[in-house]
Scaffold this motif. Structure first.
Motif, PDB file in Angstrom:
ATOM      1  N   ALA A 271       1.041  -1.294  -0.060  1.00  6.06           N
ATOM      2  CA  ALA A 271      -0.107   0.019  -0.058  1.00  6.06           C
ATOM      3  C   ALA A 271       0.802   1.311   0.154  1.00  6.06           C
ATOM      4  O   ALA A 271       0.617   2.130  -0.811  1.00  6.06           O
ATOM      5  N   ALA A 272       1.878   1.213   0.887  1.00 10.59           N
ATOM      6  CA  ALA A 272       2.924   2.583   0.832  1.00 10.59           C
ATOM      7  C   ALA A 272       3.674   2.687  -0.483  1.00 10.59           C
ATOM      8  O   ALA A 272       3.703   3.564  -0.919  1.00 10.59           O
ATOM      9  N   ARG A 273       3.992   1.562  -1.058  1.00  9.04           N
ATOM     10  CA  ARG A 273       4.460   1.633  -2.200  1.00  9.04           C
ATOM     11  C   ARG A 273       3.883   2.104  -3.505  1.00  9.04           C
ATOM     12  O   ARG A 273       4.280   2.729  -4.416  1.00  9.04           O
ATOM     13  N   LEU A 274       2.511   1.867  -3.430  1.00  6.59           N
ATOM     14  CA  LEU A 274       1.635   2.101  -4.510  1.00  6.59           C
ATOM     15  C   LEU A 274       0.806   3.344  -4.179  1.00  6.59           C
ATOM     16  O   LEU A 274       0.330   3.668  -5.458  1.00  6.59           O
ATOM     17  N   GLY A 275       0.803   3.830  -3.013  1.00  7.44           N
ATOM     18  CA  GLY A 275       0.167   5.012  -2.531  1.00  7.44           C
ATOM     19  C   GLY A 275      -1.402   4.925  -2.694  1.00  7.44           C
ATOM     20  O   GLY A 275      -2.309   5.774  -3.185  1.00  7.44           O
ATOM     21  N   VAL A 276      -1.699   3.583  -2.143  1.00 13.30           N
ATOM     22  CA  VAL A 276      -3.172   3.265  -2.045  1.00 13.30           C
ATOM     23  C   VAL A 276      -3.365   2.821  -0.680  1.00 13.30           C
ATOM     24  O   VAL A 276      -2.618   2.666   0.298  1.00 13.30           O
ATOM     25  N   THR A 279      -6.611  -1.348   2.708  1.00 12.27           N
ATOM     26  CA  THR A 279      -7.774  -2.104   2.740  1.00 12.27           C
ATOM     27  C   THR A 279      -8.039  -2.625   1.175  1.00 12.27           C
ATOM     28  O   THR A 279      -8.561  -3.646   0.778  1.00 12.27           O
ATOM     29  N   ALA A 280      -7.522  -1.534   0.310  1.00  8.74           N
ATOM     30  CA  ALA A 280      -7.843  -1.951  -1.046  1.00  8.74           C
ATOM     31  C   ALA A 280      -6.814  -3.076  -1.462  1.00  8.74           C
ATOM     32  O   ALA A 280      -7.251  -3.918  -2.089  1.00  8.74           O
ATOM     33  N   VAL A 281      -5.602  -3.084  -1.028  1.00  5.21           N
ATOM     34  CA  VAL A 281      -4.799  -3.972  -1.396  1.00  5.21           C
ATOM     35  C   VAL A 281      -5.131  -5.281  -0.734  1.00  5.21           C
ATOM     36  O   VAL A 281      -4.884  -6.274  -1.471  1.00  5.21           O
ATOM     37  N   ASN A 282      -5.732  -5.421   0.233  1.00  8.06           N
ATOM     38  CA  ASN A 282      -6.009  -6.430   0.888  1.00  8.06           C
ATOM     39  C   ASN A 282      -7.124  -7.392   0.324  1.00  8.06           C
ATOM     40  O   ASN A 282      -7.274  -8.442   0.063  1.00  8.06           O
ATOM     41  N   GLN A 283      -8.030  -6.708  -0.389  1.00 10.46           N
ATOM     42  CA  GLN A 283      -9.110  -7.114  -1.018  1.00 10.46           C
ATOM     43  C   GLN A 283      -8.536  -7.911  -2.115  1.00 10.46           C
ATOM     44  O   GLN A 283      -9.064  -8.926  -2.408  1.00 10.46           O
ATOM     45  N   HIS A 284      -7.700  -7.345  -2.925  1.00  5.36           N
ATOM     46  CA  HIS A 284      -7.035  -7.928  -4.219  1.00  5.36           C
ATOM     47  C   HIS A 284      -6.105  -9.206  -3.790  1.00  5.36           C
ATOM     48  O   HIS A 284      -6.185 -10.100  -4.447  1.00  5.36           O
ATOM     49  N   LEU A 285      -5.335  -8.884  -2.660  1.00  5.72           N
ATOM     50  CA  LEU A 285      -4.463  -9.999  -2.284  1.00  5.72           C
ATOM     51  C   LEU A 285      -5.321 -11.375  -1.758  1.00  5.72           C
ATOM     52  O   LEU A 285      -4.860 -12.305  -2.128  1.00  5.72           O
ATOM     53  N   ARG A 286      -6.442 -10.793  -1.029  1.00  4.00           N
ATOM     54  CA  ARG A 286      -7.355 -12.260  -0.544  1.00  4.00           C
ATOM     55  C   ARG A 286      -8.032 -13.115  -1.917  1.00  4.00           C
ATOM     56  O   ARG A 286      -7.915 -14.153  -2.088  1.00  4.00           O
TER      57      ARG A 286
END
Length: 317
Positions: A271-276, A279-286
């Motif tokens: 999330a820090a690397r992509l600037g998002v 929560t948004a990252v976790n949805q995709h990772l799951r």
């Protein structure tokens, strides 16, 4: 000059990585003295200058000399990648007055101790100033900073597993080498000593060093502070490139995450690397893990994700 640490017997297995919020806080004061040396941190430096009037800037400025040295007692050896600032500050409060006075006089030279660093309560005033500095300038960004440092530690661990200890040391910085059983650190200061790494050697990634450094006093615990990988991306969102066919199958964001996860990372780091948001990252990772394209494993308090063999085959195709 050169600092040498001998890794005798058990010390070879005692090479460890650690992250120090306090080290990062204190070493970042270099940017107060010479911001031109830190062009990659300019977005943060500009923000810091806007809040400088709320801080004890005069005292903080005295914690760095013209050679950009800081007192050794304020950069202690951390013991874990999960070190907390509160624990480090509590340990510093127990530092003896003699050690504080010695290190401050070594920093500024005989008879040149600045007025803000004089007095019986100097340690309390230093820690109060650093706490205020942390809250104004570091706390809002620490999750992003820590993600960068944790990512470096993960990368170095894989280097040791895949290529060995000597290759990992060679990749730390141009100033560091493992020669036989001795780690050599070429430092800028007029310091030259050799000592056993009794109890092990601690390697500490930092955002605030140009290459690598070690304590100036041989009595200090064995430690090498080195420049963390990926600093150029710290303050900018990274693009999320994805192969066209895979993006059509999974969507651009999920395909891009698979590309990013060639090296294991946590959702916070991504999330820090992509600037998002996390929560948004976790949805995709799951979703990717449920589809068999990611595997995960706990690393301390973090969960690290990496591509599965199936994902590697998809990307290779």
């Amino acid at each position: 000059m050169v600092v040498r640490y001998r890794l005798d017997g058990p010390d070879l297995g005692g090479v460890r990585f650690a992250i120090s919020p306090l080290n990062e806080l204190v070493l970042s004061l270099h940017a107060w003295r010479d911001p031109g040396r830190y062009p990659l941190h300019l977005p943060w430096i500009r923000e810091m200058r806007r809040v400088r009037g709320r801080l004890d800037a005069e005292l903080l400025d005295c914690l760095v000399n013209d050679d950009l040295w800081t007192p050794d007692f304020l950069t202690p050896r951390p013991w874990s990648p999960l070190t907390r600032l509160a624990d480090e500050l509590a340990a510093i409060r127990r530092t003896g007055n003699g050690v504080v006075d010695r290190d401050l006089r070594l920093l500024h030279g005989p008879g040149r101790l600045p007025a803000p660093l004089r007095g019986a309560d100097v340690l309390d005033r230093i820690l109060d100033a650093l706490t205020g500095y942390w809250e104004a300038c570091f706390a809002p960004h620490w999750s992003r900073m820590r993600a960068l440092l944790e990512g470096d530690v993960t990368f170095r661990g894989r280097e040791i597993a895949q290529h060995g200890l000597a290759a990992m040391f060679a990749g730390l910085a141009g100033r560091v080498r493992l020669r036989g059983d001795t780690v050599e650190v070429h430092v800028r200061s007029q310091v030259h000593y050799t000592r056993p790494a009794a109890g092990g050697l601690t390697l500490v990634p930092s955002m605030w060093t140009s290459s690598a450094s070690a304590p100036i006093l041989p009595a200090e615990p064995p430690m090498v502070i080195y420049l963390a990988r990926g600093l150029g991306t710290l303050w900018e969102p990274q693009p999320l490139p994805a192969p066209g066919a895979l993006a059509g199958l999974l969507g651009t964001h999920r395909a891009g995450l698979l590309v990013q996860l060639a090296t294991p990372a946590s959702s916070t780091e991504l999330a820090a690397r992509l600037g998002v948001t996390v929560t948004a990252v976790n949805q995709h990772l799951r979703a990717l893990r449920a589809g068999g394209l990611l595997v995960s494993a706990r690393h301390g308090r973090s969960v690290l994700y990496r591509r599965s063999d199936l994902a590697d085959r998809l990307l290779a195709g």
